[in-house]
Design a protein around this motif. Sequence first.
Motif, mmCIF file in Angstrom:
data_model
loop_
_atom_site.group_PDB
_atom_site.id
_atom_site.type_symbol
_atom_site.label_atom_id
_atom_site.label_comp_id
_atom_site.label_asym_id
_atom_site.label_seq_id
_atom_site.Cartn_x
_atom_site.Cartn_y
_atom_site.Cartn_z
ATOM 1 N N LYS A 11 45.169 -74.872 -34.593
ATOM 2 C CA LYS A 11 45.003 -75.336 -35.975
ATOM 3 C C LYS A 11 43.687 -74.906 -36.612
ATOM 4 O O LYS A 11 43.593 -74.809 -37.829
ATOM 5 C CB LYS A 11 45.158 -76.853 -36.057
ATOM 6 C CG LYS A 11 44.057 -77.645 -35.360
ATOM 7 C CD LYS A 11 44.312 -79.149 -35.466
ATOM 8 C CE LYS A 11 43.214 -79.941 -34.809
ATOM 9 N NZ LYS A 11 43.435 -81.388 -34.930
ATOM 10 N N PHE A 12 42.644 -74.639 -35.814
ATOM 11 C CA PHE A 12 41.360 -74.234 -36.370
ATOM 12 C C PHE A 12 41.084 -72.738 -36.238
ATOM 13 O O PHE A 12 40.048 -72.259 -36.692
ATOM 14 C CB PHE A 12 40.211 -75.001 -35.701
ATOM 15 C CG PHE A 12 40.161 -76.465 -36.062
ATOM 16 C CD1 PHE A 12 40.096 -76.868 -37.384
ATOM 17 C CD2 PHE A 12 40.175 -77.429 -35.074
ATOM 18 C CE1 PHE A 12 40.037 -78.206 -37.722
ATOM 19 C CE2 PHE A 12 40.117 -78.776 -35.397
ATOM 20 C CZ PHE A 12 40.057 -79.165 -36.726
ATOM 21 N N PHE A 13 41.979 -71.999 -35.596
ATOM 22 C CA PHE A 13 41.693 -70.599 -35.316
ATOM 23 C C PHE A 13 41.451 -69.770 -36.575
ATOM 24 O O PHE A 13 40.619 -68.871 -36.575
ATOM 25 C CB PHE A 13 42.796 -69.946 -34.472
ATOM 26 C CG PHE A 13 42.381 -68.602 -33.977
ATOM 27 C CD1 PHE A 13 41.562 -68.490 -32.876
ATOM 28 C CD2 PHE A 13 42.764 -67.451 -34.643
ATOM 29 C CE1 PHE A 13 41.135 -67.250 -32.426
ATOM 30 C CE2 PHE A 13 42.344 -66.210 -34.206
ATOM 31 C CZ PHE A 13 41.531 -66.108 -33.092
ATOM 32 N N ARG A 17 37.552 -66.352 -38.953
ATOM 33 C CA ARG A 17 37.252 -65.270 -39.910
ATOM 34 C C ARG A 17 36.045 -65.606 -40.790
ATOM 35 O O ARG A 17 35.495 -64.738 -41.466
ATOM 36 C CB ARG A 17 38.477 -64.952 -40.759
ATOM 37 C CG ARG A 17 38.828 -66.021 -41.760
ATOM 38 C CD ARG A 17 39.996 -65.603 -42.662
ATOM 39 N NE ARG A 17 40.352 -66.659 -43.550
ATOM 40 C CZ ARG A 17 41.297 -67.552 -43.322
ATOM 41 N NH1 ARG A 17 42.022 -67.487 -42.229
ATOM 42 N NH2 ARG A 17 41.548 -68.500 -44.189
ATOM 43 N N GLU A 18 35.605 -66.857 -40.797
ATOM 44 C CA GLU A 18 34.463 -67.288 -41.606
ATOM 45 C C GLU A 18 33.132 -67.147 -40.863
ATOM 46 O O GLU A 18 32.083 -67.521 -41.401
ATOM 47 C CB GLU A 18 34.682 -68.742 -42.043
ATOM 48 C CG GLU A 18 35.928 -68.897 -42.899
ATOM 49 C CD GLU A 18 36.390 -70.336 -43.062
ATOM 50 O OE1 GLU A 18 35.761 -71.256 -42.493
ATOM 51 O OE2 GLU A 18 37.407 -70.535 -43.744
ATOM 52 N N GLY A 47 33.606 -79.291 -38.654
ATOM 53 C CA GLY A 47 32.257 -79.564 -39.121
ATOM 54 C C GLY A 47 31.319 -78.442 -38.731
ATOM 55 O O GLY A 47 30.368 -78.116 -39.443
ATOM 56 N N ALA A 48 31.602 -77.815 -37.575
ATOM 57 C CA ALA A 48 30.830 -76.675 -37.070
ATOM 58 C C ALA A 48 31.668 -75.984 -36.008
ATOM 59 O O ALA A 48 32.539 -76.600 -35.384
ATOM 60 C CB ALA A 48 29.500 -77.129 -36.492
ATOM 61 N N SER A 82 28.001 -73.877 -39.418
ATOM 62 C CA SER A 82 28.218 -75.278 -39.746
ATOM 63 C C SER A 82 28.725 -75.407 -41.182
ATOM 64 O O SER A 82 28.311 -74.671 -42.066
ATOM 65 C CB SER A 82 26.901 -76.032 -39.580
ATOM 66 O OG SER A 82 27.068 -77.387 -39.899
ATOM 67 N N TYR A 83 29.606 -76.371 -41.367
ATOM 68 C CA TYR A 83 30.121 -76.672 -42.693
ATOM 69 C C TYR A 83 29.414 -77.877 -43.316
ATOM 70 O O TYR A 83 29.525 -78.105 -44.513
ATOM 71 C CB TYR A 83 31.631 -76.934 -42.641
ATOM 72 C CG TYR A 83 32.410 -75.720 -42.190
ATOM 73 C CD1 TYR A 83 32.782 -74.738 -43.094
ATOM 74 C CD2 TYR A 83 32.761 -75.546 -40.860
ATOM 75 C CE1 TYR A 83 33.488 -73.617 -42.692
ATOM 76 C CE2 TYR A 83 33.476 -74.431 -40.445
ATOM 77 C CZ TYR A 83 33.836 -73.475 -41.365
ATOM 78 O OH TYR A 83 34.536 -72.363 -40.955
ATOM 79 N N LYS A 84 28.708 -78.639 -42.471
ATOM 80 C CA LYS A 84 27.979 -79.817 -42.940
ATOM 81 C C LYS A 84 26.655 -79.905 -42.204
ATOM 82 O O LYS A 84 26.564 -79.599 -41.014
ATOM 83 C CB LYS A 84 28.789 -81.099 -42.680
ATOM 84 C CG LYS A 84 30.046 -81.227 -43.501
ATOM 85 C CD LYS A 84 30.713 -82.553 -43.232
ATOM 86 C CE LYS A 84 31.970 -82.704 -44.070
ATOM 87 N NZ LYS A 84 32.644 -83.974 -43.792
ATOM 88 N N SER A 85 25.645 -80.367 -42.883
ATOM 89 C CA SER A 85 24.310 -80.499 -42.309
ATOM 90 C C SER A 85 24.332 -81.376 -41.057
ATOM 91 O O SER A 85 24.963 -82.436 -41.050
ATOM 92 C CB SER A 85 23.366 -81.101 -43.353
ATOM 93 O OG SER A 85 22.082 -81.243 -42.820
#
Length: 144
Positions: A11-13, A17-18, A47-48, A82-85
Motif C-alpha cells: 500500500k505504501f510502495f 517515487r517521491e 509520516g516518513a 519525511s512528510y511531517k516534522s
Amino acid sequence: MLYLIKDFSDKFFSHIREDPVRPHIPYEKRIGKNKDIFVLEDQQLPGAITCVSYQLTIPEDEDNLFEMCDEPSTAVFYTIWSYKSGKGRQLIIDSVKYIQEHRNTVRNFVTLSPKTELAQKFHLNNGARILRENANTINYVYER
C-alpha cells in the motif's frame, strides 16, 4: 507505527517515487534479501520513509551499496524523507529497534548520505557522528 514494505504491491510502495535523495535507484534494488523499506505510518499515511541495505562493510558510494552477503553486520540507511516534522527522527529510532530485534548479526548502524547541509544537520541533530567522509558521500554512524 512502524510498517515494513514487503513487495511492489504494498500500500505504501508508490511513495518510493517521491524519494528526494536517491530517486534514481531502481525499485527492484530496494526490495529483497538484505534490503528493507521502513515506513512510519501516521493515521494510515506515511509520516516518513527510509530504505536500508544490510552489508558486511560500510560502502563509500552507491556502487557498493547492494553487495550480497549471508550474514550482514551493518545496516546502511541510504535514504530517508519525511512528510511531517519529527517523523524522520522517530523512524530512525523505530527502525534501529526493529533491526536489533530481527537481525541478530547486525551490529553497526550507518548512513550513506549525500554531502549536504540538510543531511548533516539531520544526522548530527539525531545523535549520529561523522564516521568517514568519502569522495561524494558521508558515512554517519549511530551508536547503539
